[in-house]
Design a protein around this motif. Structure first.
Motif, PDB file in Angstrom:
ATOM      1  N   SER A  27       0.881  -1.048   0.196  1.00  0.00           N
ATOM      2  CA  SER A  27      -0.153  -0.057  -0.073  1.00  0.00           C
ATOM      3  C   SER A  27       0.976   1.590  -0.690  1.00  0.00           C
ATOM      4  CB  SER A  27      -0.869  -0.051   1.134  1.00  0.00           C
ATOM      5  OG  SER A  27       0.239   0.418   2.240  1.00  0.00           O
ATOM      6  N   TYR A  28       2.325   1.278   0.284  1.00  0.00           N
ATOM      7  CA  TYR A  28       2.431   2.461   0.660  1.00  0.00           C
ATOM      8  C   TYR A  28       4.449   1.871   0.057  1.00  0.00           C
ATOM      9  CZ  TYR A  28       5.291   6.002   2.839  1.00  0.00           C
ATOM     10  OH  TYR A  28       6.370   7.046   3.203  1.00  0.00           O
ATOM     11  N   THR A  29       5.171   3.296  -0.522  1.00  0.00           N
ATOM     12  CA  THR A  29       6.180   2.921  -1.650  1.00  0.00           C
ATOM     13  C   THR A  29       7.014   4.622  -0.884  1.00  0.00           C
ATOM     14  OG1 THR A  29       5.659   3.501  -3.274  1.00  0.00           O
ATOM     15  CG2 THR A  29       5.541   1.079  -2.901  1.00  0.00           C
ATOM     16  N   PRO A  30       8.053   4.604  -0.863  1.00  0.00           N
ATOM     17  CA  PRO A  30       8.773   5.378  -0.761  1.00  0.00           C
ATOM     18  C   PRO A  30       9.108   6.249  -1.830  1.00  0.00           C
ATOM     19  CG  PRO A  30      10.021   3.333  -0.474  1.00  0.00           C
ATOM     20  CD  PRO A  30       9.177   2.618  -0.893  1.00  0.00           C
ATOM     21  N   ASP A  31       8.940   7.615  -1.445  1.00  0.00           N
ATOM     22  CA  ASP A  31       8.830   8.771  -2.340  1.00  0.00           C
ATOM     23  C   ASP A  31       9.917   8.765  -2.926  1.00  0.00           C
ATOM     24  OD1 ASP A  31       7.008  10.207  -0.033  1.00  0.00           O
ATOM     25  OD2 ASP A  31       6.088   9.673  -1.259  1.00  0.00           O
ATOM     26  N   SER A  68      20.947   7.558  -3.568  1.00  0.00           N
ATOM     27  CA  SER A  68      21.925   7.567  -2.247  1.00  0.00           C
ATOM     28  C   SER A  68      21.468   9.248  -2.137  1.00  0.00           C
ATOM     29  CB  SER A  68      23.079   6.909  -2.645  1.00  0.00           C
ATOM     30  OG  SER A  68      23.219   8.135  -3.703  1.00  0.00           O
ATOM     31  N   ALA A  69      22.015   9.224  -0.360  1.00  0.00           N
ATOM     32  CA  ALA A  69      21.521  10.101  -0.033  1.00  0.00           C
ATOM     33  C   ALA A  69      22.792  10.607   0.311  1.00  0.00           C
ATOM     34  CB  ALA A  69      20.446  10.896   0.547  1.00  0.00           C
ATOM     35  N   ALA A  70      23.472  11.982   0.194  1.00  0.00           N
ATOM     36  CA  ALA A  70      24.652  12.527   0.982  1.00  0.00           C
ATOM     37  C   ALA A  70      23.717  14.098   2.650  1.00  0.00           C
ATOM     38  CB  ALA A  70      25.815  13.872   0.976  1.00  0.00           C
ATOM     39  N   SER A  78      10.341  23.606   0.477  1.00  0.00           N
ATOM     40  CA  SER A  78       8.709  23.367  -0.048  1.00  0.00           C
ATOM     41  C   SER A  78       8.475  21.834   0.532  1.00  0.00           C
ATOM     42  CB  SER A  78       8.233  23.395  -1.249  1.00  0.00           C
ATOM     43  OG  SER A  78       9.532  22.207  -2.163  1.00  0.00           O
ATOM     44  N   THR A  79       7.421  21.638   0.835  1.00  0.00           N
ATOM     45  CA  THR A  79       6.394  20.403   1.143  1.00  0.00           C
ATOM     46  C   THR A  79       6.794  19.009   0.113  1.00  0.00           C
ATOM     47  OG1 THR A  79       4.347  21.021  -0.542  1.00  0.00           O
ATOM     48  CG2 THR A  79       4.687  21.314   2.276  1.00  0.00           C
ATOM     49  N   ALA A  80       7.491  19.330  -1.655  1.00  0.00           N
ATOM     50  CA  ALA A  80       8.060  18.495  -2.610  1.00  0.00           C
ATOM     51  C   ALA A  80       9.348  18.856  -1.399  1.00  0.00           C
ATOM     52  CB  ALA A  80       7.547  19.129  -3.678  1.00  0.00           C
ATOM     53  N   THR A  81      10.414  19.466  -1.477  1.00  0.00           N
ATOM     54  CA  THR A  81      11.472  19.301  -1.756  1.00  0.00           C
ATOM     55  C   THR A  81      11.757  18.473   0.274  1.00  0.00           C
ATOM     56  OG1 THR A  81      12.337  21.577  -1.871  1.00  0.00           O
ATOM     57  CG2 THR A  81      13.495  20.082  -0.722  1.00  0.00           C
ATOM     58  N   VAL A  82      10.752  18.471   1.559  1.00  0.00           N
ATOM     59  CA  VAL A  82      10.832  17.188   2.194  1.00  0.00           C
ATOM     60  C   VAL A  82      10.585  16.786   2.053  1.00  0.00           C
ATOM     61  CG1 VAL A  82       9.646  17.414   4.497  1.00  0.00           C
ATOM     62  CG2 VAL A  82      10.412  19.734   3.824  1.00  0.00           C
ATOM     63  N   ARG A  83       9.647  16.104   1.280  1.00  0.00           N
ATOM     64  CA  ARG A  83       9.215  15.164   1.312  1.00  0.00           C
ATOM     65  C   ARG A  83      10.363  13.478   0.434  1.00  0.00           C
ATOM     66  NH1 ARG A  83       5.501  16.164  -2.193  1.00  0.00           N
ATOM     67  NH2 ARG A  83       3.612  15.718  -1.026  1.00  0.00           N
ATOM     68  N   ARG A  84      10.739  15.153  -1.148  1.00  0.00           N
ATOM     69  CA  ARG A  84      11.817  13.913  -1.617  1.00  0.00           C
ATOM     70  C   ARG A  84      13.048  13.977  -0.367  1.00  0.00           C
ATOM     71  NH1 ARG A  84      10.482  17.728  -5.824  1.00  0.00           N
ATOM     72  NH2 ARG A  84      11.780  19.207  -5.155  1.00  0.00           N
ATOM     73  N   ILE A 130      12.470  13.603   3.122  1.00  0.00           N
ATOM     74  CA  ILE A 130      12.480  11.865   3.608  1.00  0.00           C
ATOM     75  C   ILE A 130      12.601  10.744   2.947  1.00  0.00           C
ATOM     76  CG2 ILE A 130      11.124  11.206   5.217  1.00  0.00           C
ATOM     77  CD1 ILE A 130      10.105  13.933   5.805  1.00  0.00           C
ATOM     78  N   GLY A 131      12.426  11.251   1.512  1.00  0.00           N
ATOM     79  CA  GLY A 131      12.419   9.605   1.437  1.00  0.00           C
ATOM     80  C   GLY A 131      13.779   9.472   1.090  1.00  0.00           C
ATOM     81  N   LEU A 132      14.513  10.364   0.380  1.00  0.00           N
ATOM     82  CA  LEU A 132      16.643  10.182  -0.639  1.00  0.00           C
ATOM     83  C   LEU A 132      16.690   9.371   1.567  1.00  0.00           C
ATOM     84  CD1 LEU A 132      16.912  12.889  -2.088  1.00  0.00           C
ATOM     85  CD2 LEU A 132      17.201  10.176  -3.004  1.00  0.00           C
ATOM     86  N   LEU A 133      16.307  10.081   2.453  1.00  0.00           N
ATOM     87  CA  LEU A 133      16.771   9.593   3.413  1.00  0.00           C
ATOM     88  C   LEU A 133      16.631   7.924   3.727  1.00  0.00           C
ATOM     89  CD1 LEU A 133      16.438  13.214   6.225  1.00  0.00           C
ATOM     90  CD2 LEU A 133      18.762  12.265   4.640  1.00  0.00           C
ATOM     91  N   THR A 134      15.227   7.899   3.860  1.00  0.00           N
ATOM     92  CA  THR A 134      15.469   6.711   3.782  1.00  0.00           C
ATOM     93  C   THR A 134      15.222   5.349   3.190  1.00  0.00           C
ATOM     94  OG1 THR A 134      13.514   7.575   4.863  1.00  0.00           O
ATOM     95  CG2 THR A 134      12.578   5.346   4.907  1.00  0.00           C
ATOM     96  N   THR A 135      15.449   5.849   2.129  1.00  0.00           N
ATOM     97  CA  THR A 135      15.938   4.667   1.334  1.00  0.00           C
ATOM     98  C   THR A 135      16.880   4.388   1.136  1.00  0.00           C
ATOM     99  OG1 THR A 135      16.208   6.605  -0.336  1.00  0.00           O
ATOM    100  CG2 THR A 135      13.804   4.816  -0.771  1.00  0.00           C
ATOM    101  N   SER A 136      17.932   5.818   1.092  1.00  0.00           N
ATOM    102  CA  SER A 136      19.606   5.623   1.561  1.00  0.00           C
ATOM    103  C   SER A 136      20.350   4.550   2.842  1.00  0.00           C
ATOM    104  CB  SER A 136      20.661   7.375   1.276  1.00  0.00           C
ATOM    105  OG  SER A 136      19.899   7.709   0.190  1.00  0.00           O
TER     106      SER A 136
END
Length: 332
Positions: free
Chosen positions: A161-165, A169-171, A202-208, A210-216
């Motif tokens: 039901s949910y996939t990362p945004d 990888s993220a520095a 922006s909310t879009a920047t924050v969403r991206r 968090i997604g990068l920090l999580t998937t990394s």
């Protein structure tokens, strides 16, 4: 605790930031009902979601387990004082014996760990002795433990039901990420709009981000709870020795036991450390017997019974394990 409350907590263990509208059809309740129930659970300190170090921390950071000894009359005083140290992310008072406190300590690197123990922990007036072992491999930890309140169909639906945004990888971005992480450690379900206002992005920047920090693997999210929710009020930590070949099998043996909360290969002569949550004292021997049957070379050298968790991953708890306040962790 109702069955819906338990199902809600289990669902948030699987998808800690999932929107209420996504969870509503899976749990058979309106989104507004779920939101109200979660607000009540968090207000009472019974359950909470927070950000914690992700899988990549075990490769770049330092995870240690520290055992402290102090005078009997100083146990509670020392526990409360140590709980205010950000490096000591979890603090547990133990049953009276040769060790009084057990700490989970997270630092960015080994020199930072040495500084923390030598300059902040050991000099405290009530500390009589310090033992520190380092985790060389972490096979199970709190973010992977499950309440087991959902049925198979719900588990299957939540799994897709949910996939990362974002992926990749993220520095680490110091100016942005530290602000985000401080907020998410306090409340892992903080709304994107609130995080955007906090960071000036922006909310879009924050969403991206968090997604990068999580998937990394830099961060993960977990849902914790008081014993009133888990129904498992007794914490027992086993320390033991196993052959090198059997240590490599820990993820297929001891980690698969449903009560396993923490399992690590560690430095020192006792190279295995495992924590289980069980229903009563009588279950401790049963758990040890089962563990030794699954890993025949395991020799249990110590059994450490927790009597009160003072702090869990940066969240200060009362005598019944309910969250009181937050002392944010900053191991990144």
């Amino acid at each position: 605790m109702s069955e819906l409350d338990l199902a809600l907590v289990h669902a948030l263990q699987l998808q800690p930031r999932a929107p209420w509208t996504d969870l509503a059809p899976l749990l058979g309740a309106a989104a507004v009902t779920l939101a109200r129930r979660w607000e009540r659970l968090t207000a009472q300190g019974l359950a909470w979601v927070s950000a914690v170090p992700g899988p990549s921390f075990s490769r770049s950071g330092c995870t240690a387990f520290v055992f402290l000894r102090c005078p009997p009359a100083a146990r509670r005083r020392l526990a409360d004082r140590v709980a205010r140290l950000t490096e000591a992310v979890t603090v547990e008072l133990l049953a009276p014996g040769h060790t009084d406190l057990m700490l989970d300590v997270l630092t960015p690197d080994l020199p930072a760990l040495h500084r923390f123990i030598g300059e902040e922990l050991a000099p405290l007036p009530d500390v009589l002795d310090v033992e520190c072992v380092l985790a060389t491999s972490l096979y199970a930890e709190g973010s992977r433990w499950r309440l087991r309140s959902l049925d198979p169909s719900q588990l299957s639906a939540l799994g897709r039901s949910y996939t990362p945004d974002a992926t990749g990888s993220a520095a680490f971005n110091l100016s942005l990420d530290h602000t985000l992480l401080d907020a998410l450690v306090r409340d892992g379900r903080t709304r994107l709009a609130d995080l955007a206002a906090l960071t000036g992005r922006s909310t879009a920047t924050v969403r991206r981000r968090i997604g990068l920090l999580t998937t990394s693997g830099i961060i993960a999210f977990r849902c914790d709870m008081a014993p009133a929710v888990s129904g498992l009020p007794v914490s027992i930590t086993f320390r033991g020795r196993a052959t090198a070949n059997d240590v490599n099998r820990l993820h297929r043996t001891l980690a698969t036991l449903p009560e396993c909360r923490l399992l690590a290969a560690v430095t020192g002569s006792a190279n295995v450390l495992a924590t289980y949550w069980v229903r009563d004292i009588g279950s401790v021997q049963q758990r040890e017997t089962t563990a030794c049957a699954r890993l025949p070379s395991l020799e249990v050298t110590d059994r450490v019974l927790g009597v009160r968790t003072v702090k869990r991953m940066g969240h200060l708890l009362d005598d019944e394990g309910r969250r009181l306040e937050v002392c944010p962790i900053r191991p990144w």
